[in-house]
Scaffold this active site. Structure first.
Site, PDB file in Angstrom:
ATOM      1  N   GLY A  26      -3.114  50.584  61.030  1.00  0.00           N
ATOM      2  CA  GLY A  26      -3.917  51.107  60.188  1.00  0.00           C
ATOM      3  C   GLY A  26      -3.445  51.558  58.779  1.00  0.00           C
ATOM      4  O   GLY A  26      -3.992  52.848  58.328  1.00  0.00           O
ATOM      5  N   GLY A  29      -5.707  52.821  55.935  1.00  0.00           N
ATOM      6  CA  GLY A  29      -6.819  53.875  56.001  1.00  0.00           C
ATOM      7  C   GLY A  29      -6.056  54.857  55.336  1.00  0.00           C
ATOM      8  O   GLY A  29      -5.024  55.331  54.929  1.00  0.00           O
ATOM      9  N   MET A  31      -5.770  57.906  57.077  1.00  0.00           N
ATOM     10  CA  MET A  31      -4.468  58.446  57.712  1.00  0.00           C
ATOM     11  C   MET A  31      -3.303  57.676  57.751  1.00  0.00           C
ATOM     12  O   MET A  31      -2.133  58.250  57.399  1.00  0.00           O
ATOM     13  CB  MET A  31      -4.944  58.660  59.091  1.00  0.00           C
ATOM     14  CG  MET A  31      -3.904  59.630  59.965  1.00  0.00           C
ATOM     15  SD  MET A  31      -3.963  61.080  59.573  1.00  0.00           S
ATOM     16  CE  MET A  31      -2.145  61.378  59.569  1.00  0.00           C
ATOM     17  N   GLY A 115      -2.031  59.077  67.934  1.00  0.00           N
ATOM     18  CA  GLY A 115      -3.264  60.017  67.886  1.00  0.00           C
ATOM     19  C   GLY A 115      -4.671  59.427  68.004  1.00  0.00           C
ATOM     20  O   GLY A 115      -5.605  60.303  67.397  1.00  0.00           O
ATOM     21  N   THR A 116      -4.792  58.416  68.335  1.00  0.00           N
ATOM     22  CA  THR A 116      -6.007  57.787  68.652  1.00  0.00           C
ATOM     23  C   THR A 116      -6.826  58.594  69.490  1.00  0.00           C
ATOM     24  O   THR A 116      -6.178  59.237  70.674  1.00  0.00           O
ATOM     25  CB  THR A 116      -6.157  56.277  69.179  1.00  0.00           C
ATOM     26  OG1 THR A 116      -5.403  55.569  68.209  1.00  0.00           O
ATOM     27  CG2 THR A 116      -7.341  55.703  69.235  1.00  0.00           C
ATOM     28  N   PRO A 140      -4.552  64.153  70.880  1.00  0.00           N
ATOM     29  CA  PRO A 140      -5.762  64.093  70.137  1.00  0.00           C
ATOM     30  C   PRO A 140      -5.738  64.713  68.979  1.00  0.00           C
ATOM     31  O   PRO A 140      -6.331  64.522  68.054  1.00  0.00           O
ATOM     32  CB  PRO A 140      -6.763  64.738  70.943  1.00  0.00           C
ATOM     33  CG  PRO A 140      -6.276  65.561  72.017  1.00  0.00           C
ATOM     34  CD  PRO A 140      -4.874  64.960  72.218  1.00  0.00           C
ATOM     35  N   HIS A 172     -16.688  67.618  61.554  1.00  0.00           N
ATOM     36  CA  HIS A 172     -15.656  66.414  61.157  1.00  0.00           C
ATOM     37  C   HIS A 172     -16.536  65.800  59.951  1.00  0.00           C
ATOM     38  O   HIS A 172     -17.862  65.848  59.802  1.00  0.00           O
ATOM     39  CB  HIS A 172     -15.265  65.557  62.144  1.00  0.00           C
ATOM     40  CG  HIS A 172     -14.262  65.960  62.828  1.00  0.00           C
ATOM     41  ND1 HIS A 172     -14.189  66.884  63.961  1.00  0.00           N
ATOM     42  CD2 HIS A 172     -12.847  65.923  62.754  1.00  0.00           C
ATOM     43  CE1 HIS A 172     -13.281  67.193  64.599  1.00  0.00           C
ATOM     44  NE2 HIS A 172     -12.256  66.683  63.806  1.00  0.00           N
ATOM     45  N   LYS A 176     -16.499  60.031  60.974  1.00  0.00           N
ATOM     46  CA  LYS A 176     -15.766  60.172  62.362  1.00  0.00           C
ATOM     47  C   LYS A 176     -16.926  59.256  63.301  1.00  0.00           C
ATOM     48  O   LYS A 176     -18.310  59.617  63.265  1.00  0.00           O
ATOM     49  CB  LYS A 176     -15.698  61.323  62.849  1.00  0.00           C
ATOM     50  CG  LYS A 176     -14.880  61.695  64.005  1.00  0.00           C
ATOM     51  CD  LYS A 176     -14.434  62.873  64.372  1.00  0.00           C
ATOM     52  CE  LYS A 176     -13.579  63.112  65.551  1.00  0.00           C
ATOM     53  NZ  LYS A 176     -12.509  62.233  65.648  1.00  0.00           N
TER      54      LYS A 176
END
Length: 284
Positions: A26, A29, A31, A115-116, A140, A172, A176
């Site tokens: 990713g 993105g 992150m 970290g998904t 997480p 959040h 999200k």
């Protein structure tokens, strides 16, 4: 400057830390870009691969172009191409994509920092099976502060095991896609375990209408979505005549990126196994 790694001529060869070759899933993105920047700034890390979904406008672009640098690492959709030079993959994507990435990591002997969030029990079991062959760190939330908060919650839950109602409130950004957040669920798991309960049996996710009196054995969750909130989490222990609130607020995703790099360094000493941030930070 066009290099991801810079070394000072005053450092001897023996004092230079060994490089960790990192691929990022990713990569285009929010992150992913934070991770690319963090890797670029780390003296002991080098960007070795960048992945994104087929059809992304970023495919073919240099992974560091958004920073005004040339890394020499193009963003690709082919997993084997993106992972062929990497020692470890950092993945903050979606459950299905992460599992596909892990299958290839297993084939190539590439470690993984995950970290998904939003994994099902079956998917968690699949990750545990893959971890028999490669080292995987799953959390997480990779913020050092959040993981210290988990430890504080464990201590608080044991001390406040009776006479206190427990509620977890998280907020959040509007983008999200899962709720409650993986961090909120982990908080619930930590508290439930400390109390000798099963979160699946005692969790209450939202309330509406005539609900009756609160069951004191439950752990409640409330999720807020809006704006660009990076991540706020509060655990409320509400007793008679007092309440205790333990809160963590994230102002930037950089803390997640730095935590991920700490996990990368920790995995350098592991051949296989499933780990979390408590292992990385020595909080067991």
């Amino acid at each position: 400057m066009t290099e991801f790694i810079s070394t000072s001529s005053s450092l001897s060869e023996s004092s230079t830390p060994p490089l960790r070759r990192i691929a990022i899933a990713g990569a285009s993105g929010r992150m992913g870009r934070m991770l690319v920047e963090a890797v670029r700034e780390a003296q002991d890390c080098r960007l070795a691969g960048a992945l994104d979904m087929a059809g992304s406008n970023a495919i073919g672009a240099d992974a560091a172009a958004f920073l005004g640098f040339t890394s020499g690492v193009p963003i690709v959709a082919d997993l084997r191409t993106g992972l062929q030079d990497a020692q470890v993959l950092i993945d903050f994507t979606r459950p299905e994509g992460t599992l596909a990435h892990l299958a290839v990591c297993r084939e190539l002997g590439v470690q993984a920092v995950i970290g998904t969030t939003g994994f099902s029990d079956a998917q968690k079991a699949e990750i545990a099976e893959i971890a028999k062959d490669i080292a995987i760190m799953v959390s997480p939330n990779m913020s050092v502060g959040v993981n210290v908060t988990f430890k504080l919650l464990e201590m608080a839950a044991k001390a406040l095991s009776t006479g206190y109602d427990i509620e977890i409130i998280e907020a959040h950004h509007r983008h999200k896609v899962d709720a409650p957040s993986g961090t909120a669920l982990k908080m619930g798991e930590v508290i439930a375990e400390a109390l000798g309960r099963d979160l699946k049996e005692c969790a209450v996710y939202g309330r509406e209408g005539i609900t009756g009196e609160r069951d004191p054995s439950t752990i409640g969750f409330a999720a807020i979505r809006g704006g660009d909130i990076v991540g706020d989490h509060t655990v409320l222990f509400a007793g008679t005549g007092e309440r205790i609130e333990i809160t963590h607020k994230s102002a930037s995703r950089v803390t997640y990126a730095q935590g991920a790099l700490r996990a990368v360094r920790f995995l350098a000493g592991q051949k296989a196994g499933l780990f979390d941030m408590f292992d990385v930070l020595g909080l067991r």
